[in-house]
Every structure is written in structure tokens, then in C-alpha cells.
Design a protein around this motif. Structure first.
Motif, PDB file in Angstrom:
ATOM      1  N   ASP A  97       0.816  -1.207   0.000  1.00 33.92           N
ATOM      2  CA  ASP A  97       0.000   0.000   0.000  1.00 33.92           C
ATOM      3  C   ASP A  97       0.859   1.271   0.000  1.00 33.92           C
ATOM      4  N   TRP A  98       2.145   1.144   0.319  1.00 31.21           N
ATOM      5  CA  TRP A  98       3.041   2.296   0.392  1.00 31.21           C
ATOM      6  C   TRP A  98       3.946   2.424  -0.828  1.00 31.21           C
ATOM      7  N   VAL A  99       3.874   1.476  -1.765  1.00 27.88           N
ATOM      8  CA  VAL A  99       4.738   1.530  -2.952  1.00 27.88           C
ATOM      9  C   VAL A  99       4.222   2.602  -3.904  1.00 27.88           C
ATOM     10  N   ASP A 100       5.095   3.535  -4.259  1.00 24.33           N
ATOM     11  CA  ASP A 100       4.754   4.594  -5.199  1.00 24.33           C
ATOM     12  C   ASP A 100       5.006   4.140  -6.633  1.00 24.33           C
ATOM     13  N   HIS A 101       6.198   3.601  -6.886  1.00 19.27           N
ATOM     14  CA  HIS A 101       6.516   3.110  -8.228  1.00 19.27           C
ATOM     15  C   HIS A 101       7.704   2.150  -8.166  1.00 19.27           C
ATOM     16  N   LEU A 102       7.877   1.432  -9.274  1.00 24.08           N
ATOM     17  CA  LEU A 102       9.019   0.539  -9.450  1.00 24.08           C
ATOM     18  C   LEU A 102       9.926   1.125 -10.517  1.00 24.08           C
ATOM     19  N   ALA A 103      11.219   1.095 -10.252  1.00 20.95           N
ATOM     20  CA  ALA A 103      12.202   1.538 -11.238  1.00 20.95           C
ATOM     21  C   ALA A 103      13.028   0.320 -11.641  1.00 20.95           C
ATOM     22  N   PRO A 104      13.052  -0.004 -12.943  1.00 23.15           N
ATOM     23  CA  PRO A 104      13.824  -1.171 -13.370  1.00 23.15           C
ATOM     24  C   PRO A 104      15.317  -0.956 -13.182  1.00 23.15           C
ATOM     25  N   LEU A 105      15.983  -2.018 -12.770  1.00 22.34           N
ATOM     26  CA  LEU A 105      17.440  -2.031 -12.674  1.00 22.34           C
ATOM     27  C   LEU A 105      17.938  -2.957 -13.770  1.00 22.34           C
ATOM     28  N   PHE A 106      18.929  -3.747 -13.487  1.00 20.54           N
ATOM     29  CA  PHE A 106      19.464  -4.672 -14.473  1.00 20.54           C
ATOM     30  C   PHE A 106      19.168  -6.102 -14.045  1.00 20.54           C
ATOM     31  N   HIS A 107      19.177  -7.012 -15.000  1.00 21.51           N
ATOM     32  CA  HIS A 107      18.987  -8.447 -14.757  1.00 21.51           C
ATOM     33  C   HIS A 107      17.675  -8.764 -14.046  1.00 21.51           C
ATOM     34  N   GLY A 108      16.597  -8.041 -14.396  1.00 17.41           N
ATOM     35  CA  GLY A 108      15.286  -8.348 -13.839  1.00 17.41           C
ATOM     36  C   GLY A 108      15.037  -7.840 -12.434  1.00 17.41           C
ATOM     37  N   ARG A 109      15.929  -7.026 -11.916  1.00 16.58           N
ATOM     38  CA  ARG A 109      15.747  -6.462 -10.573  1.00 16.58           C
ATOM     39  C   ARG A 109      15.072  -5.102 -10.675  1.00 16.58           C
ATOM     40  N   TYR A 110      14.524  -4.642  -9.555  1.00 16.85           N
ATOM     41  CA  TYR A 110      13.845  -3.345  -9.493  1.00 16.85           C
ATOM     42  C   TYR A 110      14.212  -2.630  -8.208  1.00 16.85           C
ATOM     43  N   LEU A 111      13.921  -1.339  -8.193  1.00 14.20           N
ATOM     44  CA  LEU A 111      13.896  -0.558  -6.966  1.00 14.20           C
ATOM     45  C   LEU A 111      12.438  -0.214  -6.717  1.00 14.20           C
TER      46      LEU A 111
END
Length: 125
Positions: free
Chosen positions: A84-98
Motif C-alpha cells: 500500500d506504500w509503494v509509489d513506483h518501481l524503477a527497473p534495474l538490471f537483470h530483472g531487478r527493481y527498486l
């Protein structure tokens, strides 16, 4: 027991509704809805809220099975996030995200490749 009836300390195995946190010599009662994430920092679990972080008296391994999923999800070895607190996902490399949280400002959690698919599913992405 009376404590279980009030929801303060549910019996082992039942989902938690509150967390006990330690700050300035006090034990605080945190409602799970007010916690954005639980992050392991130097082997100590901390709960992040809109006003900052507080130390917890439990490990991630103890907490994870007692937190309702959704909205709680383990996103890496060292972090549980309240979706409920996630604003957005930022893609990183190799299928990872922030995973960027809306509060506290600037809090971003690394999402492991193994857990990214489930996170995206639960967020509807």
C-alpha cells in the motif's frame, strides 16, 4: 486469553495487526497500516513509517509468516514491504527493481529478481 481477544498479542501463528517497536527507552505499538517497510540493518530489523524508523524486537524470519500477504511481501533477503506504500518501481538490471515508497521520502528498496514477478503481480503491473 484476554490479550488475544483485544488483538494486542495474537497467539503464535496468527496474523499480526501491530508491531512492538523500541525508541528512546519506550516500547511503541505500531499499527501495521502505518508501517511502510521492515528492513534489516546491521542484523537488526527496523520498521519505517512516515515519520522515520524504529527498532523492532523480532527478526524478519519471525515476522514474515505472521504478516498478511497482501499487502505485505518480502522483496529481498533483507526487506519486507507494505504494498500500500509503494509509489513506483524503477527497473534495474537483470530483472531487478527498486521499489520507491511514498513515505518516508527517498526510501527505496532493492527487489530481488526472484521476487520481482510476484511484486509486479500483486501491484497489477
Amino acid at each position: 486469553p484476554a490479550a488475544a481477544a483485544t488483538g494486542d498479542v495474537p497467539p503464535a501463528g496468527e496474523p499480526l495487526r501491530h508491531l512492538a517497536a523500541h525508541r528512546a527507552g519506550r516500547i511503541l505499538r505500531l499499527d501495521l497500516r502505518d508501517v511502510a517497510a521492515i528492513v534489516l540493518e546491521d542484523t537488526i530489523a527496523h520498521a519505517w513509517t512516515a515519520t522515520g524508523r524504529v527498532r523492532l524486537g523480532r527478526t524478519l524470519a519471525e515476522l514474515e509468516p505472521r504478516l498478511p500477504c497482501p499487502p505485505w511481501l518480502r522483496v529481498s533477503r533483507g526487506a519486507l514491504v507494505n504494498l500500500d506504500w509503494v509509489d513506483h518501481l524503477a527497473p534495474l538490471f537483470h530483472g531487478r527493481y527498486l521499489a520507491a515508497l511514498r513515505d518516508p521520502p527517498g526510501l527505496e528498496l532493492a527487489v530481488s529478481r526472484r521476487r520481482a514477478r510476484r511484486l509486479r503481480e500483486l501491484l497489477g503491473l
